[in-house]
Design a protein around this motif. Structure first.
Motif, mmCIF file in Angstrom:
data_model
loop_
_atom_site.group_PDB
_atom_site.id
_atom_site.type_symbol
_atom_site.label_atom_id
_atom_site.label_comp_id
_atom_site.label_asym_id
_atom_site.label_seq_id
_atom_site.Cartn_x
_atom_site.Cartn_y
_atom_site.Cartn_z
ATOM 1 N N ASP A 33 0.745 -1.028 -0.277
ATOM 2 C CA ASP A 33 0.038 -0.161 0.018
ATOM 3 C C ASP A 33 0.805 1.352 0.031
ATOM 4 N N VAL A 34 1.837 1.070 0.736
ATOM 5 C CA VAL A 34 2.881 2.503 1.143
ATOM 6 C C VAL A 34 3.454 2.661 -0.450
ATOM 7 N N LEU A 60 2.490 5.980 -3.284
ATOM 8 C CA LEU A 60 3.554 6.781 -3.319
ATOM 9 C C LEU A 60 3.603 6.845 -4.846
ATOM 10 N N THR A 80 14.084 -1.221 11.374
ATOM 11 C CA THR A 80 15.510 -0.457 11.608
ATOM 12 C C THR A 80 15.105 0.528 12.904
ATOM 13 N N PRO A 81 13.934 0.916 13.307
ATOM 14 C CA PRO A 81 14.033 1.564 14.380
ATOM 15 C C PRO A 81 14.432 0.548 15.801
ATOM 16 N N GLN A 101 11.922 9.022 -0.131
ATOM 17 C CA GLN A 101 10.933 7.960 0.600
ATOM 18 C C GLN A 101 11.292 6.598 0.573
ATOM 19 N N LYS A 108 14.138 6.399 3.066
ATOM 20 C CA LYS A 108 13.586 6.335 4.404
ATOM 21 C C LYS A 108 13.138 5.039 4.553
ATOM 22 N N GLU A 109 12.356 4.229 3.695
ATOM 23 C CA GLU A 109 11.552 2.947 3.808
ATOM 24 C C GLU A 109 13.025 1.656 3.621
#
Lengths: 498, 323, 152
Positions: B44-45, B49, B210-211, B284, B287-288
């Motif tokens: 979906d992301v 996008l 990652t976080p 983006q 970042k992903e």
């Protein structure tokens, strides 16, 4: 004092004109989608996510969070007015809220729902600010055995939901458990009761069952009445709760808030469990439990406080650990990532304006929701004066759009029709619907956790009593059983003796 | 693939295609982009996008239509039945190459023949993480531990047949070990269990993990790509850390129902190529934790076929398909 | 034995539970049952189906014996058939004909389930409500549905 300074700082962020605006937009959109069944925060946030790319991270999070908890407020409105659960968590509110509306007390019901939600929201916000990180650590202590024991306790306590015929209530819980099994078995990937229909492999949607049996079933039932039905069978009483209403409600609101915070912190509990628990607790504590299901204000105040506290506290694992407790939270984490912020515990120290600004905005948002909702009550109640012959097609239309929007699936609309017929049949045969929905919510979770616990322990059932938290829940469950069965057996004997 | 070569290709594609007049007429109405997964997931992301950027390029709205169910089969089947005029497109991912081995698709669609490949979009590897309290500090130690007590090391996945399951099953197959597979409903709950220490191992998608790695709640032992990830430069690939040849990468692409006019395909390819390398999208993706993936139409088709063959072996060896 | 058991709530309740529980048992017979310690996918469905059948037998016998509460007779067959059908129609039309025809069919259809059906009023109301829904859902909330298939 650190907390005080942090909160002041948070408010200074949240009270900026831009952030106030996004907060307002968020709670407004949230209220709107909350009123409508099916269309929930998940889909809305996904649609609105691209808009947030262009605003600051704080404003984006404030708006998205507003949509999420705003929806909890709106969900109760349609539940009370027309027996249509706008959100999953509002299902419980249907039981007594709709009855209050039938008795001309929609105003007090809506008002107490808003007040209860506001109180719970305030407490939830404070809790995040004060104890976020330690609470999140407690949540991590819950593994499969703990969750199973907790659910078992809930299910046993569910017998309290029994109205009138205990056997019928329990049969309906079992019915709900069985319906919850439809779809792919989490543990093995096997298909169960899906009849080769691929739309059924993800299970039956909660909103399909809830709207089917409550809203559609109720309409079929109403249309059987000989004369034209009016939603308002009696004259409207005051729009606002009486002093007695408030006296009856403050206890349930306090307890509901407590329960909601507890379940909210635990990421593995599904929606509606907090509000079901609060309802069961209030019914058990009431001096005259017979009033429940017939328009008891406690049955609205408690669950509404519980579901809002639950929604607020679901932010704790997300904000402090960067762990998503639900699909909505995963989406918010995604929004943060897109903004270039790595979610996780470091957000609190590295981006304090985000953390504290969001928390302060939650309280402001809750305040806005009350201010927004209380004047709206008059308008909502007026809606009930629409003749039923026009009101019910409108309910059907909103239900259909809402359910369709979840998966864009015509099949789910057909399932809703089926559950409408089943709901009508159950109502006519005197089966209560709420226990079925509780079974439906708890069933899949219980099976999942039980089998996972057994898998991880290598098939050793002792795992439930050797782990302290789980053992605690099991002991309470046994106590509830004893307390419940003893009087029931006595009653049965008395009946048989007659 | 360097950015420069991407740019060169883009420019070349631009020049080659400006002459095709017919394709310029497309689209004359909104285009439906079916995403066969619910809102919020990686499909979906990525899909949204690309959709938002692509609709600007095409000058027509692209309407995102989430049709989830059965691991993507429901939406994919719907797309296969749509008119082949280029007004219905489908976002696919690794699931497209795995579903034929998990579900009985007979009479529904053929993952290759029912669709015309349009373009690959992006790819993102998985990452092997363990609870920080777990004894294994690297892939070798994990393999040794798993061999010592087969079927005991708890491995959490996002569900039977998920990307997280596939990555672990491939590892089991190639490293010759046997974990205790504990499936969850989705990647979030599975990760919570590993962070909490109820389970020890997970083959998670890099994006979502990652976080947790950076905050020390999870320890990364290896990434599943062929190269190290720029997000975690110190973490070796699983292949270099002890399982040669290991690669588990999720990928996303766009396809249309088979038989779409070539002019439409060309127009879409041209615009997607531009969109893929637009700064907003690159930023983006970075970042992903995803990389832009650009292939010729034929290469994309071949890639899908090779992915199908690769995962067929893994699915069959692991007994993933439930009877 | 109660002669009027066909009018008994309990009797029909029992039949309903036996039918659903029995159906579940029948379908679940092919699922792997496992054991109490290693539950297979068939464990829960079989146990739950069995419990439902037991409840069903209990109610059916109760109904045959005393008949307890009679079924209420005031219900509308018209509503029971037309209302679900109008939903089914909506589900079929929205993907094939578009949002507007599906809405009109649903509103008019469900209104026809009521004995107070008035053609002119319902026609007007259905148009107004559909227009309202188009504005709110399609334009404001951006739901991805074609208004009329092929035309948008």
């Amino acid at each position: 004092m650190d907390l005080f300074n942090n909160l002041i700082f948070g408010f200074s962020v949240a009270l900026s004109l831009q952030n106030l605006f996004y907060c307002f937009v968020g709670v407004l959109v949230g209220t709107l989608i909350g009123v409508l069944p099916g269309i929930g925060p998940l889909g809305t946030i996904a649609i609105l996510l691209p808009i947030t790319y262009s605003v600051s991270p704080v404003a984006a999070m404030i708006m998205l969070a507003g949509i999420y908890y705003g929806a909890q407020y709106g969900g109760s409105t349609s539940a009370i007015l027309v027996n249509l659960p706008g959100e999953t968590s509002a299902v419980v509110t249907c039981i007594d809220g709709y009855q209050m509306a039938q008795q001309g007390r929609a105003g007090p019901a809506l008002a107490i729902a808003a007040i209860g939600s506001f109180f719970a929201g305030t407490v939830g916000t404070l809790l995040i600010a004060l104890f976020g990180p330690p609470l999140a650590d407690i949540a991590l202590k819950f593994g499969a055995p703990e969750y199973f024991a907790l659910m078992l306790m809930g299910l046993v306590a569910a017998a309290v939901l029994a109205e009138g015929d205990m056997a019928k209530s329990i049969a309906m819980v079992v019915m709900g458990l069985l319906l919850g099994i439809v779809g792919t078995d989490v543990n093995t990937g096997a298909q169960r009761f899906s009849f080769g229909i691929f739309e059924l492999t993800d299970g039956i949607g909660f909103i399909v069952v809830a709207v089917g049996v409550f809203a559609v079933g109720e309409i079929i039932n109403n249309l059987g009445d000989k004369q034209e039905r009016r939603v308002l069978s009696t004259k409207l009483s005051s729009l606002f709760p009486s002093r007695q209403d408030l006296r009856q409600s403050w206890g349930p609101i306090l307890r509901g808030t407590g329960l909601g915070c507890f379940f909210g912190v635990l990421p593995g509990t599904g929606p509606a469990i907090a509000s079901f628990s609060s309802y069961m607790l209030e019914k058990k504590l009431a001096k005259d439990p017979d009033r429940f299901g017939k328009g008891a204000i406690e049955g609205v105040a408690g669950p509404e406080a519980a579901n809002n506290a639950d929604a607020q506290c679901k932010f704790i694992p997300m904000l402090t650990l960067g762990l998503p407790a639900s699909g909505v939270m995963a989406l918010m984490l995604g929004a943060l990532t897109i903004q270039g912020i790595q979610p996780g515990p470091q957000v609190m120290t590295q981006r304090p304006e985000l953390f504290w600004g969001l928390i302060a905005s939650m309280w402001i948002g809750n305040l806005m929701l009350v201010v927004l909702n209380l004047p709206l009550i008059g308008l909502w109640v007026k809606l009930l004066q629409v003749p039923y012959r026009l009101l019910f097609p409108a309910i059907m239309a909103f239900s259909a759009i809402g359910i369709f929007s979840v998966n864009n699936s015509g099949f789910e609309i057909h399932l809703t029709a089926l559950f409408g017929v089943l709901g009508f049949m159950w109502m006519r045969l005197g089966f209560p619907l709420a226990p079925m929905l509780l079974g439906f919510v708890l069933g899949p979770l219980m099976e999942e956790y039980l089998r996972r616990a057994m898998l991880m322990s290598g098939g050793d059932p002792l795992v439930f009593v050797t782990r302290p938290i789980s053992a605690g829940f099991i002991i309470v469950t046994v106590l509830i059983l004893v307390v419940m069965i003893v009087p029931a057996v006595r009653k049965r004997r008395a009946v048989i003796a007659d | 693939m360097t950015i420069r070569s991407l740019l060169l290709k883009t420019v070349a594609a631009l020049l080659a295609l400006t002459t095709v007049a017919a394709a310029q007429q497309y689209p004359t109405k909104p285009v439906r982009l079916i995403i066969p997964f619910p809102p919020g997931g990686s499909n979906d992301v990525v899909g949204r996008l690309i959709a938002s950027q692509l609709s600007e390029r095409l000058g027509r709205q692209i309407i995102v239509d989430n049709r989830s169910g059965a691991g993507g089969v429901v939406g994919t089947e719907l797309a296969s039945q749509a008119p082949k005029d280029g007004y219905t497109l489908l976002v696919i991912s690794i699931a497209h190459a795995v579903n034929p081995w998990l579900y009985d698709l007979k009479g529904r669609y053929d993952p290759l023949k029912s669709f015309t490949p349009i373009a690959a979009l992006a790819s993102g590897p998985n990452v092997l993480v363990v609870n920080p309290g777990f004894a294994a500090n690297n892939v070798q130690e994990l393999i040794a531990l798993a061999k010592k007590s087969p079927g005991k090391v708890g491995w959490a996945s996002a569900g039977v047949g998920s990307f997280q399951h596939l990555g672990g099953a491939l590892f089991e197959l190639q490293a010759g070990v046997n974990f205790l597979h504990v499936p969850f409903k989705g990647g979030g709950p599975a990760m919570i269990d590993v962070v909490a220490g109820h389970n020890q191992v997970m083959f998670s998608s890099l994006v979502q993990t990652t976080p947790q790695i950076q905050s020390g709640k999870l320890r990364a032992l290896g990434v599943g790509g062929l190269k190290r990830s720029p997000i975690l430069p110190k973490v070796p690939t699983i292949a270099e850390a002890g399982v040669p040849g290991y690669e588990a990468t999720n990928w996303w692409g766009i396809v249309a129902p088979a038989g779409v006019p070539q002019a439409v395909v060309d127009r879409l390819r041209k615009e997607i190529a531009v969109v893929q390398t637009a700064p907003v999208v690159l930023e983006q993706f970075a970042k992903e934790g995803a990389d832009v993936l650009q292939m010729s139409q034929a290469d994309f088709a071949a890639y899908m076929a090779s992915e199908m063959a690769k995962w067929e072996k893994v699915v069959k060896a692991s007994g993933m398909k439930a009877e | 034995m109660n002669r009027n058991f066909l009018e008994s709530k309990d009797f029909w309740s029992g039949l309903m539970l036996i039918a659903i529980g029995g159906g579940a048992l029948f379908i679940a017979r092919n699922y792997q049952f496992g054991s109490s310690l290693r539950m297979g996918p068939g464990y829960f469905p079989t146990v739950l189906g069995g419990i439902l059948v037991m409840f069903g037998v209990y109610f059916a016998i109760a109904g045959l014996r005393s008949g307890a509460e009679p079924l209420k007779s005031t219900w509308s067959l018209r509503a029971l058939i037309i209302l679900p059908l109008s939903l089914v129609l909506f589900g079929l039309l929205i993907d094939r004909a578009g949002f507007v025809p599906a809405m009109l069919a649903l509103i008019v259809g469900s209104a026809a389930a009521s004995a107070q059906f008035k053609v002119v009023e319902v026609a007007l109301f259905s148009v107004l409500l559909t227009a309202f829904c188009v504005v709110v859902f399609i334009w404001m909330l951006g739901l991805p549905y074609e208004l009329i298939t092929g035309i948008w």
